[in-house]
Design a protein around this motif. Structure first.
Motif, PDB file in Angstrom:
ATOM      1  N   LEU A 169       4.295  -0.827   4.697  1.00 40.49           N
ATOM      2  CA  LEU A 169       3.437  -0.310   3.593  1.00 40.49           C
ATOM      3  C   LEU A 169       3.920  -0.610   2.045  1.00 40.49           C
ATOM      4  O   LEU A 169       3.280  -0.871   1.327  1.00 40.49           O
ATOM      5  CB  LEU A 169       2.851   1.126   3.831  1.00 40.49           C
ATOM      6  N   THR A 189       7.252   1.600   9.472  1.00 42.49           N
ATOM      7  CA  THR A 189       5.665   1.712   8.752  1.00 42.49           C
ATOM      8  C   THR A 189       5.657   1.811   7.381  1.00 42.49           C
ATOM      9  O   THR A 189       5.138   1.184   6.840  1.00 42.49           O
ATOM     10  CB  THR A 189       5.278   3.035   9.519  1.00 42.49           C
ATOM     11  N   THR A 190       6.774   2.592   6.932  1.00 44.35           N
ATOM     12  CA  THR A 190       7.040   2.507   5.526  1.00 44.35           C
ATOM     13  C   THR A 190       7.477   1.401   4.953  1.00 44.35           C
ATOM     14  O   THR A 190       6.954   0.744   4.044  1.00 44.35           O
ATOM     15  CB  THR A 190       8.094   3.681   5.278  1.00 44.35           C
ATOM     16  N   LEU A 191       8.415   0.506   5.522  1.00 43.45           N
ATOM     17  CA  LEU A 191       8.587  -0.898   5.128  1.00 43.45           C
ATOM     18  C   LEU A 191       7.519  -1.763   4.895  1.00 43.45           C
ATOM     19  O   LEU A 191       7.036  -2.638   4.114  1.00 43.45           O
ATOM     20  CB  LEU A 191       9.857  -1.365   5.933  1.00 43.45           C
ATOM     21  N   SER A 208       8.547   4.572  12.494  1.00 38.49           N
ATOM     22  CA  SER A 208       8.013   5.400  11.424  1.00 38.49           C
ATOM     23  C   SER A 208       8.682   4.559  10.120  1.00 38.49           C
ATOM     24  O   SER A 208       8.096   4.368   8.924  1.00 38.49           O
ATOM     25  CB  SER A 208       8.881   6.808  11.368  1.00 38.49           C
ATOM     26  N   GLU A 262       0.901  -1.140  -0.049  1.00 40.42           N
ATOM     27  CA  GLU A 262      -0.084   0.132  -0.041  1.00 40.42           C
ATOM     28  C   GLU A 262       0.798   1.282   0.177  1.00 40.42           C
ATOM     29  O   GLU A 262       0.804   1.982   0.768  1.00 40.42           O
ATOM     30  CB  GLU A 262      -0.694   0.026   1.191  1.00 40.42           C
ATOM     31  N   MET A 263       1.779   1.348  -0.921  1.00 42.22           N
ATOM     32  CA  MET A 263       3.108   2.143  -0.978  1.00 42.22           C
ATOM     33  C   MET A 263       2.435   3.727  -1.199  1.00 42.22           C
ATOM     34  O   MET A 263       3.318   4.658  -0.614  1.00 42.22           O
ATOM     35  CB  MET A 263       4.035   1.948  -1.973  1.00 42.22           C
ATOM     36  N   LEU A 320       3.204   5.533   2.514  1.00 40.88           N
ATOM     37  CA  LEU A 320       4.710   5.427   3.073  1.00 40.88           C
ATOM     38  C   LEU A 320       4.812   6.843   3.760  1.00 40.88           C
ATOM     39  O   LEU A 320       4.188   8.088   3.049  1.00 40.88           O
ATOM     40  CB  LEU A 320       5.777   5.223   1.918  1.00 40.88           C
ATOM     41  N   LEU A 321       5.397   6.967   4.818  1.00 38.72           N
ATOM     42  CA  LEU A 321       5.793   8.316   5.262  1.00 38.72           C
ATOM     43  C   LEU A 321       6.877   9.140   4.803  1.00 38.72           C
ATOM     44  O   LEU A 321       7.777   8.634   4.222  1.00 38.72           O
ATOM     45  CB  LEU A 321       6.173   8.017   6.752  1.00 38.72           C
ATOM     46  N   VAL A 338      -0.219  -7.253  12.570  1.00 42.22           N
ATOM     47  CA  VAL A 338       0.064  -6.060  13.041  1.00 42.22           C
ATOM     48  C   VAL A 338      -0.779  -5.403  13.869  1.00 42.22           C
ATOM     49  O   VAL A 338      -0.640  -4.263  14.286  1.00 42.22           O
ATOM     50  CB  VAL A 338       0.292  -5.103  11.837  1.00 42.22           C
ATOM     51  N   PHE A 361      -5.983   8.248   7.873  1.00 43.88           N
ATOM     52  CA  PHE A 361      -5.240   7.392   8.577  1.00 43.88           C
ATOM     53  C   PHE A 361      -4.059   8.084   9.088  1.00 43.88           C
ATOM     54  O   PHE A 361      -3.719   8.183  10.409  1.00 43.88           O
ATOM     55  CB  PHE A 361      -4.684   6.159   7.960  1.00 43.88           C
ATOM     56  N   HIS A 362      -3.344   8.954   8.249  1.00 44.02           N
ATOM     57  CA  HIS A 362      -2.054   9.340   8.691  1.00 44.02           C
ATOM     58  C   HIS A 362      -1.791  10.872   8.745  1.00 44.02           C
ATOM     59  O   HIS A 362      -0.743  11.367   8.485  1.00 44.02           O
ATOM     60  CB  HIS A 362      -0.853   8.571   7.875  1.00 44.02           C
ATOM     61  N   SER A 422       1.588   4.442  14.498  1.00 45.29           N
ATOM     62  CA  SER A 422       1.900   4.897  13.198  1.00 45.29           C
ATOM     63  C   SER A 422       1.072   4.511  12.319  1.00 45.29           C
ATOM     64  O   SER A 422       0.534   4.978  11.185  1.00 45.29           O
ATOM     65  CB  SER A 422       3.416   4.822  13.042  1.00 45.29           C
ATOM     66  N   LEU A 423       1.085   3.008  12.040  1.00 42.89           N
ATOM     67  CA  LEU A 423       0.031   2.438  11.033  1.00 42.89           C
ATOM     68  C   LEU A 423      -1.173   3.007  11.290  1.00 42.89           C
ATOM     69  O   LEU A 423      -2.114   2.931  10.226  1.00 42.89           O
ATOM     70  CB  LEU A 423       0.413   0.804  11.132  1.00 42.89           C
ATOM     71  N   ALA A 424      -1.650   3.337  12.290  1.00 38.27           N
ATOM     72  CA  ALA A 424      -3.033   3.995  12.549  1.00 38.27           C
ATOM     73  C   ALA A 424      -4.443   2.913  12.189  1.00 38.27           C
ATOM     74  O   ALA A 424      -5.185   3.518  11.744  1.00 38.27           O
ATOM     75  CB  ALA A 424      -3.123   5.063  11.986  1.00 38.27           C
ATOM     76  N   GLY A 425      -4.094   1.541  12.085  1.00 36.64           N
ATOM     77  CA  GLY A 425      -5.210   0.655  11.751  1.00 36.64           C
ATOM     78  C   GLY A 425      -5.255   0.653  10.209  1.00 36.64           C
ATOM     79  O   GLY A 425      -6.302  -0.003   9.682  1.00 36.64           O
ATOM     80  N   TYR A 426      -4.599   0.931   9.578  1.00 38.86           N
ATOM     81  CA  TYR A 426      -4.584   1.124   8.018  1.00 38.86           C
ATOM     82  C   TYR A 426      -4.311  -0.497   7.323  1.00 38.86           C
ATOM     83  O   TYR A 426      -5.123  -0.881   6.604  1.00 38.86           O
ATOM     84  CB  TYR A 426      -3.595   2.160   7.145  1.00 38.86           C
ATOM     85  N   VAL A 427      -3.692  -1.179   8.195  1.00 38.22           N
ATOM     86  CA  VAL A 427      -3.396  -2.585   7.607  1.00 38.22           C
ATOM     87  C   VAL A 427      -4.092  -3.330   8.266  1.00 38.22           C
ATOM     88  O   VAL A 427      -4.050  -3.653   9.607  1.00 38.22           O
ATOM     89  CB  VAL A 427      -1.950  -2.670   7.516  1.00 38.22           C
ATOM     90  N   GLN A 428      -5.065  -4.153   7.650  1.00 36.27           N
ATOM     91  CA  GLN A 428      -6.064  -4.857   8.297  1.00 36.27           C
ATOM     92  C   GLN A 428      -5.316  -6.355   8.425  1.00 36.27           C
ATOM     93  O   GLN A 428      -5.653  -7.126   7.516  1.00 36.27           O
ATOM     94  CB  GLN A 428      -7.335  -5.176   7.610  1.00 36.27           C
ATOM     95  N   ALA A 429      -4.478  -6.793   9.440  1.00 44.68           N
ATOM     96  CA  ALA A 429      -3.993  -8.056   9.371  1.00 44.68           C
ATOM     97  C   ALA A 429      -3.728  -8.080  10.920  1.00 44.68           C
ATOM     98  O   ALA A 429      -3.382  -7.105  11.448  1.00 44.68           O
ATOM     99  CB  ALA A 429      -2.751  -8.086   8.833  1.00 44.68           C
ATOM    100  N   ARG A 436       1.202  12.738   7.415  1.00 45.40           N
ATOM    101  CA  ARG A 436       2.440  12.142   7.521  1.00 45.40           C
ATOM    102  C   ARG A 436       2.767  11.388   6.325  1.00 45.40           C
ATOM    103  O   ARG A 436       3.939  10.866   6.189  1.00 45.40           O
ATOM    104  CB  ARG A 436       2.448  11.132   8.697  1.00 45.40           C
TER     105      ARG A 436
END
Lengths: 301, 301
Positions: free
Chosen positions: B223, B219-221, B216, A153-154, A157-158, B263, A174-175, B253-260, A178
């Motif tokens: 996503l 988080t990017t990795l 942070s 879900e790139m 990315l922050l 995480v 969500f972010h 930081s992921l703020a619930g964005y990834v539903q798994a 950021r």
């Protein structure tokens, strides 16, 4: 010559096509995205009226389940799109049409289509990013589409904030400010400047800021994935002056760290628009069909 | 049982070992990194005194050339390490020892070792990050080590600045305070706080800030790569209180964005130390040897 079906499954419409490749589309239709039952039903009706297919490919809005071992393989999962949470997409198509179904995210499909017929031909590692209403990216990594815990879900990315943009509250639910989508999607631009991006003149400072955010995100993608090419599509990237600016800022942001001609002297060939243009989505779905025809069909418990 | 050789090739020392796996190391030696000729010569001497090997694996400091089609495949390329720019590593080893040589970055080797014998067993997509004097990361993506234009340099991905750290000038010679290594490596911590990180007490605010930067970056990795597990090693990660803080901040930081589940509820199993501990590097090189034994040897023009 094998005949394939393709579905570009989006949140507002499903585009269906039949052909042997993007230059040979023999039939096309589009249906609004209503309920899964109705929309998939119309797709099935369309394909049943065509000559027998060898396989079908679906490039789908997400998030989707790609784990072959999951009982929900082929489903749309936790989408905000009403009626589509936990909707089975692959199952009904496979049952009704009786052909192998290739299934992946819309953006993974797009990068595969570009690798098969477009701007990433001959490459093993490439990224396709769409920048428009949202920001999303697909990746071909060592010849395979990027999957993992879920799928990339790139667009989220922050990013470092640009010093002249510290007051903007951001547009990602969500972010906030950021992430990439929060500062650089079309709606983020509209919120920041008070008008739709396509109405901003070429010399408006919006474009320079937009290019810097895109270049920062691409910097991270280059450092994390080391792609051989970056393909940028979507509505925002239709704006002509953006490509040269993005290339300039990507070069300065990498700051000479990556020693490769592609990112130093060859930037014009490194950051490019999709070669398939508007057909990238449907081409990607055809490429998924082609792969599905070669592989055993996914188990569907 | 096949017998493999392993080299953990670092900028200050080369560690050599022979064994069938990390639990069965039959001989070990370490040589300071001087010139390529002298250091590789000592390695060759060591391996020649051992029983015949089936293959050799080298996890190497970088940057290195991994393109099988390149005339410089198996070389260290544009390194700041004196005497090692454009140094052939694979060639002399292959010629002298006459066995297949597996070759990759030290961090790609580490993630492969963890996948074979450690914390990433059974996973197809995992990331290993080392946080110490520098920050580097390796990735296994769909069962393959991450290669592309060159190889990932994920320690330099860009990060948002933490609001309580805006005055710090950063420590990366390329990206100052814009990248992960620039704000969160051991030397960056030392520069910010005026003392070596291992001397900072557990309740020092340095650790909270460090955990936020690491979270942070992760988080990017997550996503971009959607890994099934994140393995964090290196000197800085030896500090006990860091893991729970990093997990907490990654979740927020992921703020619930990834539903798994991994995480959300399963963070303690998602962000983990290397299971092979100090042996991760040499185990990785053994795993590279094992792969090389199964594959045709790399062409070396």
């Amino acid at each position: 010559m094998s005949l394939y079906g393709a579905i570009e499954a989006g949140g507002s419409k499903f585009v269906c096509a039949v052909g042997t490749g993007p230059e040979d589309l023999r039939a096309q239709a589009r249906f609004p995205t209503t309920t899964p039952h109705e929309t998939l039903g119309k797709c099935i009706e369309f394909f049943r009226a065509q000559p027998k297919l060898d396989a079908l490919g679906v490039g789908c809005f997400g998030p989707i389940e790609l784990g072959r071992g999951s009982p929900r393989y082929g489903y749309v999962t936790a989408t905000p799109k009403a009626g589509w949470t936990d909707a089975d997409v692959v199952g009904p198509l496979q049952q009704a049409l009786g052909v192998p179904v290739g299934f992946d995210t819309d953006v993974n499909a797009a990068v595969l289509g570009e690798a098969r017929w477009g701007a990433a031909q001959g490459l093993e590692t490439a990224i396709y990013v769409t920048i428009g209403t949202g920001i999303g990216g697909g990746a071909l990594l060592g010849g395979r589409l990027a999957h993992g815990l879920v799928h990339p879900e790139m667009g989220h990315l922050l990013l470092p904030r640009e010093p002249d943009d510290l007051d903007f509250a951001g547009h990602c639910p969500f972010h906030a400010a950021r992430c990439w989508e929060g500062v650089a999607s079309g709606p983020a631009m509209e919120r920041r400047w008070g008008r739709r991006p396509e109405t901003l003149p070429a010399n408006h400072p919006a474009w320079d800021l937009e290019a810097r955010y895109i270049a920062s995100a691409l910097t991270t993608l280059v450092l994390v994935l080391s792609p051989e090419r970056l393909i940028l599509g979507g509505g925002v990237m239709q704006v002509e002056q953006l490509f040269p600016l993005v290339r300039k800022y990507l070069r300065s942001s990498l700051a000479g760290y990556v020693q490769a001609d592609a990112v130093n002297s060859g930037m014009a060939e490194y950051v490019v628009p999709p070669q398939l243009g508007q057909r990238a989505g449907i081409a990607g779905a055809l490429a998924l069909a082609e792969r599905a025809a070669r592989e055993p069909p996914a188990p569907h418990p």
